[in-house]
Write a protein that holds these residues in place. Sequence first.
Motif, PDB file in Angstrom:
ATOM      1  N   TRP A 701       0.866  -1.186   0.000  1.00 47.64           N
ATOM      2  CA  TRP A 701       0.000   0.000   0.000  1.00 47.64           C
ATOM      3  C   TRP A 701       0.891   1.220   0.000  1.00 47.64           C
ATOM      4  O   TRP A 701       1.813   1.323   0.802  1.00 47.64           O
ATOM      5  CB  TRP A 701      -0.896  -0.022   1.231  1.00 47.64           C
ATOM      6  N   ALA A 702       0.617   2.160  -0.908  1.00 50.76           N
ATOM      7  CA  ALA A 702       1.451   3.357  -1.050  1.00 50.76           C
ATOM      8  C   ALA A 702       0.622   4.605  -0.818  1.00 50.76           C
ATOM      9  O   ALA A 702      -0.559   4.667  -1.210  1.00 50.76           O
ATOM     10  CB  ALA A 702       2.098   3.406  -2.426  1.00 50.76           C
ATOM     11  N   LYS A 703       1.255   5.613  -0.199  1.00 49.47           N
ATOM     12  CA  LYS A 703       0.646   6.933  -0.027  1.00 49.47           C
ATOM     13  C   LYS A 703       1.670   7.982  -0.441  1.00 49.47           C
ATOM     14  O   LYS A 703       2.782   8.015   0.081  1.00 49.47           O
ATOM     15  CB  LYS A 703       0.212   7.148   1.422  1.00 49.47           C
ATOM     16  N   ALA A 704       1.248   8.842  -1.369  1.00 48.66           N
ATOM     17  CA  ALA A 704       2.148   9.874  -1.888  1.00 48.66           C
ATOM     18  C   ALA A 704       1.987  11.152  -1.085  1.00 48.66           C
ATOM     19  O   ALA A 704       0.911  11.444  -0.546  1.00 48.66           O
ATOM     20  CB  ALA A 704       1.867  10.139  -3.364  1.00 48.66           C
ATOM     21  N   TRP A 705       3.092  11.921  -1.001  1.00 51.72           N
ATOM     22  CA  TRP A 705       3.028  13.203  -0.318  1.00 51.72           C
ATOM     23  C   TRP A 705       2.024  14.139  -0.993  1.00 51.72           C
ATOM     24  O   TRP A 705       1.368  14.944  -0.323  1.00 51.72           O
ATOM     25  CB  TRP A 705       4.406  13.859  -0.316  1.00 51.72           C
ATOM     26  N   PHE A 707      -0.786  13.387  -2.450  1.00 51.60           N
ATOM     27  CA  PHE A 707      -2.189  13.013  -2.244  1.00 51.60           C
ATOM     28  C   PHE A 707      -2.311  12.213  -0.952  1.00 51.60           C
ATOM     29  O   PHE A 707      -2.473  10.986  -0.973  1.00 51.60           O
ATOM     30  CB  PHE A 707      -2.707  12.201  -3.435  1.00 51.60           C
ATOM     31  N   PRO A 708      -2.207  12.877   0.194  1.00 52.69           N
ATOM     32  CA  PRO A 708      -2.211  12.138   1.465  1.00 52.69           C
ATOM     33  C   PRO A 708      -3.527  11.444   1.768  1.00 52.69           C
ATOM     34  O   PRO A 708      -3.565  10.512   2.575  1.00 52.69           O
ATOM     35  CB  PRO A 708      -1.901  13.238   2.501  1.00 52.69           C
ATOM     36  N   ASP A 709      -4.617  11.875   1.137  1.00 53.12           N
ATOM     37  CA  ASP A 709      -5.918  11.260   1.407  1.00 53.12           C
ATOM     38  C   ASP A 709      -6.171  10.014   0.568  1.00 53.12           C
ATOM     39  O   ASP A 709      -7.140   9.297   0.808  1.00 53.12           O
ATOM     40  CB  ASP A 709      -7.040  12.268   1.147  1.00 53.12           C
ATOM     41  N   ASP A 710      -5.326   9.761  -0.415  1.00 56.38           N
ATOM     42  CA  ASP A 710      -5.523   8.627  -1.312  1.00 56.38           C
ATOM     43  C   ASP A 710      -4.478   7.556  -1.045  1.00 56.38           C
ATOM     44  O   ASP A 710      -3.312   7.860  -0.765  1.00 56.38           O
ATOM     45  CB  ASP A 710      -5.432   9.066  -2.780  1.00 56.38           C
ATOM     46  N   GLY A 711      -4.917   6.309  -1.140  1.00 54.46           N
ATOM     47  CA  GLY A 711      -3.996   5.192  -1.018  1.00 54.46           C
ATOM     48  C   GLY A 711      -4.012   4.370  -2.293  1.00 54.46           C
ATOM     49  O   GLY A 711      -5.040   4.269  -2.988  1.00 54.46           O
ATOM     50  N   TYR A 712      -2.880   3.769  -2.638  1.00 56.72           N
ATOM     51  CA  TYR A 712      -2.749   3.022  -3.882  1.00 56.72           C
ATOM     52  C   TYR A 712      -2.292   1.603  -3.566  1.00 56.72           C
ATOM     53  O   TYR A 712      -1.146   1.385  -3.167  1.00 56.72           O
ATOM     54  CB  TYR A 712      -1.747   3.713  -4.809  1.00 56.72           C
ATOM     55  N   PRO A 713      -3.198   0.617  -3.728  1.00 54.60           N
ATOM     56  CA  PRO A 713      -2.825  -0.769  -3.456  1.00 54.60           C
ATOM     57  C   PRO A 713      -2.039  -1.371  -4.610  1.00 54.60           C
ATOM     58  O   PRO A 713      -2.097  -0.890  -5.750  1.00 54.60           O
ATOM     59  CB  PRO A 713      -4.171  -1.465  -3.264  1.00 54.60           C
ATOM     60  N   GLY A 714      -1.326  -2.437  -4.318  1.00 55.03           N
ATOM     61  CA  GLY A 714      -0.557  -3.121  -5.345  1.00 55.03           C
ATOM     62  C   GLY A 714       0.044  -4.393  -4.799  1.00 55.03           C
ATOM     63  O   GLY A 714      -0.236  -4.803  -3.663  1.00 55.03           O
ATOM     64  N   VAL A 715       0.894  -5.028  -5.599  1.00 61.76           N
ATOM     65  CA  VAL A 715       1.568  -6.256  -5.193  1.00 61.76           C
ATOM     66  C   VAL A 715       3.061  -6.116  -5.487  1.00 61.76           C
ATOM     67  O   VAL A 715       3.464  -5.372  -6.383  1.00 61.76           O
ATOM     68  CB  VAL A 715       0.995  -7.482  -5.922  1.00 61.76           C
ATOM     69  N   ASP A 742      -5.002   6.081 -10.895  1.00 60.35           N
ATOM     70  CA  ASP A 742      -6.092   6.985 -11.253  1.00 60.35           C
ATOM     71  C   ASP A 742      -5.640   8.135 -12.133  1.00 60.35           C
ATOM     72  O   ASP A 742      -6.416   9.046 -12.394  1.00 60.35           O
ATOM     73  CB  ASP A 742      -6.759   7.531  -9.996  1.00 60.35           C
ATOM     74  N   GLY A 743      -4.405   8.129 -12.559  1.00 57.77           N
ATOM     75  CA  GLY A 743      -3.916   9.199 -13.418  1.00 57.77           C
ATOM     76  C   GLY A 743      -3.333  10.374 -12.677  1.00 57.77           C
ATOM     77  O   GLY A 743      -2.736  11.259 -13.296  1.00 57.77           O
ATOM     78  N   LYS A 744      -3.507  10.416 -11.364  1.00 57.99           N
ATOM     79  CA  LYS A 744      -2.979  11.557 -10.611  1.00 57.99           C
ATOM     80  C   LYS A 744      -1.502  11.380 -10.281  1.00 57.99           C
ATOM     81  O   LYS A 744      -0.751  12.357 -10.208  1.00 57.99           O
ATOM     82  CB  LYS A 744      -3.787  11.756  -9.332  1.00 57.99           C
ATOM     83  N   LEU A 745      -1.079  10.154 -10.052  1.00 56.28           N
ATOM     84  CA  LEU A 745       0.332   9.915  -9.749  1.00 56.28           C
ATOM     85  C   LEU A 745       1.181  10.149 -10.988  1.00 56.28           C
ATOM     86  O   LEU A 745       0.816   9.759 -12.100  1.00 56.28           O
ATOM     87  CB  LEU A 745       0.538   8.490  -9.260  1.00 56.28           C
ATOM     88  N   LEU A 746       2.316  10.775 -10.788  1.00 57.05           N
ATOM     89  CA  LEU A 746       3.249  11.058 -11.878  1.00 57.05           C
ATOM     90  C   LEU A 746       4.599  10.434 -11.556  1.00 57.05           C
ATOM     91  O   LEU A 746       4.961  10.297 -10.378  1.00 57.05           O
ATOM     92  CB  LEU A 746       3.407  12.565 -12.074  1.00 57.05           C
ATOM     93  N   PRO A 747       5.362  10.028 -12.566  1.00 51.74           N
ATOM     94  CA  PRO A 747       6.692   9.486 -12.306  1.00 51.74           C
ATOM     95  C   PRO A 747       7.557  10.460 -11.500  1.00 51.74           C
ATOM     96  O   PRO A 747       7.455  11.680 -11.651  1.00 51.74           O
ATOM     97  CB  PRO A 747       7.261   9.257 -13.711  1.00 51.74           C
ATOM     98  N   GLU A 748       8.375   9.899 -10.627  1.00 53.61           N
ATOM     99  CA  GLU A 748       9.298  10.605  -9.752  1.00 53.61           C
ATOM    100  C   GLU A 748       8.622  11.219  -8.535  1.00 53.61           C
ATOM    101  O   GLU A 748       9.285  11.876  -7.735  1.00 53.61           O
ATOM    102  CB  GLU A 748      10.093  11.683 -10.495  1.00 53.61           C
ATOM    103  N   THR A 750       7.091  11.021  -4.759  1.00 52.48           N
ATOM    104  CA  THR A 750       7.604  10.259  -3.630  1.00 52.48           C
ATOM    105  C   THR A 750       6.544  10.153  -2.536  1.00 52.48           C
ATOM    106  O   THR A 750       5.522  10.839  -2.561  1.00 52.48           O
ATOM    107  CB  THR A 750       8.866  10.910  -3.058  1.00 52.48           C
ATOM    108  N   GLY A 751       6.818   9.301  -1.581  1.00 52.79           N
ATOM    109  CA  GLY A 751       5.933   9.106  -0.440  1.00 52.79           C
ATOM    110  C   GLY A 751       6.411   7.929   0.380  1.00 52.79           C
ATOM    111  O   GLY A 751       7.596   7.579   0.358  1.00 52.79           O
ATOM    112  N   TYR A 752       5.493   7.302   1.099  1.00 52.05           N
ATOM    113  CA  TYR A 752       5.813   6.136   1.921  1.00 52.05           C
ATOM    114  C   TYR A 752       4.902   4.977   1.524  1.00 52.05           C
ATOM    115  O   TYR A 752       3.740   5.179   1.140  1.00 52.05           O
ATOM    116  CB  TYR A 752       5.635   6.444   3.403  1.00 52.05           C
TER     117      TYR A 752
END
Length: 783
Positions: A701-705, A707-715, A742-748, A750-752
Amino acid sequence: MESPRHPFRKFIFGSAAKSADGLYYALTGARHGRPIRLEPAEFELARLMDGARDAATVRKAAAETLGAELSADELERFCNELAIGDLLAAGGQEPLPVPALTDGEAVIAGWSSGPKPTGVGSETAAPSTVPGSLTGPGLPGSLTGLWGAFRGVVAPPRVRLPAGPLLPIGSLLNLPMLAGVFGLLALLALVAGAIAVMWNKRFEMSVDLARLIEPWPLLLTIIGGVLLLNLLSEIARAAAIRGQTRSTPAFGIVLGTALIPRFHTDTSGAAESAPREQRLRIVGSPLVAQLMLFVTFVGLWLVFHHNHSILPSLLVAMSLLTSAFFLLQLNPLVKRDGYNWLVQWFQASDLREQAMYAVMNYERPWNEAKRLSPSVMRWYYFACAAFTFWMMVWVVLFPGRWLSGAFGSVGVVIVVLLMAWSVFTSARRTKTTRGSIGAGKLNLAAPKKLDLVIIAALVVFALFPYTYEPSGQFTVLPSARADIRALTAGDIREVFVKEGDKVKAGQVIARITDDEERTAVASSEASLARLRANLSIAKKGAKTEEVDQARQEVTTAEKRIEFSGAESERLKKAFAKRAVSDQDYQRARSIAELDKQRLLEARKHLAVVSSPTRPEQSQAIDAEIAREQALLELHQKAVENALIKAPIAGRVVSHQLRFAVGDFLQRGELLATVEDSSQLLVEIRLPETEVGTINIGAKAWAKAWAFPDDGYPGVIREIAPSAEKNDYGKVVRVVMAIDHPDGKLLPEMTGYAKVETERVPLIVAFTRPVLRFFLVEFWSWLP
């Protein structure tokens, strides 16, 4: 009413009567009329305290006149008994050792209003009569003037300094406190912002701080910084006293622990007897000032951190020193500003001792000025325990690691001794002597049902299944990325796309000048045609007319090379003076080179048609044709390379394309990048200690700086085969594929990110770092 003030303590009583058998004196207090008995020797000793003798002179006089060799502690315990019996008046330099202990005494002394209570015990705390009590609240028999700097009491400044010119600075530092609750909340918000700045700019601050790592600059910075913080904190206290009581306190230099000089503001007098709300502001003013200084130092660093002088380094060092200074002042085990503020808030001068004995369930034969509730005392005790634990962890993590690494098993012994010393000093601070009152009695009560229920609930909570999720910083990556580079040198003539456009694989995005390459192609094609004609002549034989024509071609080529060579030399000189463009000069050079090639071909052709036909001649021409064919293909490839194409399909990323026309690119120079963001990857940098619990296919699970309210699941898709060095130790790169971008994340970006591992009991999940420390780090210390 107030007790009369004398330079030193004075023995006073309302009446005295000697018993018939002469074994004792019956005395009554000057104010309360409370009876007390003194032996004749004790009565004579008490009379030596006439307000003119200090403690040392009293002891000397007792030895000479009474033959009693008294220690300072014995005389102090005797003074406690006299003070409890109201037979001792406070002096100007030697205050009373014991404050009022009952509500009745507080009413008579004027510290509280209302009728004199009839019961025993107290609910109202009387202000301590010890000068400087707001910086070191007094306790009977332990914090009085006999031991001075070694026992916690701060005497009035020995070296007086004018505080008036500095009071405006102290008033500025006290502004948040003067603004009330909203001012303090605003200050806390600024402190939170400063901490966020330090975290986000930690690498830049580390670089600035590294300039002070040398021993002497570091030592001078620490000494000067501590003195500056001590000065400004005490000035803030002096300004608070001036603002709250309209009196200017004494300010100067005193000798602290181990006779170390420091700045000090005397809080005796008006500040000491001020109402509780004002005392709270006076005690809290240094803490507010230190927070203000912390915010100021971080803010100044933000303004000047691009400066190449030593100033940014000093500001970073001062911000760190201020934060450490503030935390030490909050130490609940030491009678400093944090503890003293709690004392004033709860109006209990022996808060620390009450909490300690309450947790141990002692029964004590004395009455406190104010008996606190068990919950308050227990919370205070746990705060002390937490601070002690923090000190032990600090010793282990910082000097402990260095000592063990530098000195091996000897360093381990030093670390253990440091830990033992930390525990001993923390426990020693909870002890106090209360004259001859006596020791407490331990009363261990059986656990109640509620206690058992709480313990059972804690055990169940500790064993509750919990999914352990190690975390680390991440960087968003595209699923594919390719650089677009120039395959040949030249000026950019045209750009067909802009940044952000989607392109297909092989699509042309720019064109580089190809004049020389096209000229070379034309030359190769002409040479190839002549060679083929020469091969035909060599096989059939040449006519007289063909020989004459070949000679004419040689003559024409010589004239042409003479003209083009002269033109090329002329433009070369003009180009050196910037009189012509590089394009014109390169075109002239190309024409001259082409004319040289034509002359060479014309001469070869003349030699072929003039010489008799031989088989070897035909073979040589065939070789020349093959060579020229290869050159033609090479020049054609160069013309094709002048068209810069996208190697993969994706989106163009480059800030250079907007103004790229006219730029000169060397072979291999980067023009743009194409990224395929149809599926995003997240590269997580996990500590090496956590990789053993992670498997490919695990959920993450990732959270970007951004978009702190959104989480992005993955494997988890990949785990790097080796660890890498990071600013904070070794890390292992773990790649996670995001399932539904969702199209909001961009390459480079960062987050946790957190990676899901096995389910373990809650206590195991939260104690893993501690267990790992003892199983690895502490194990390595053992000889």
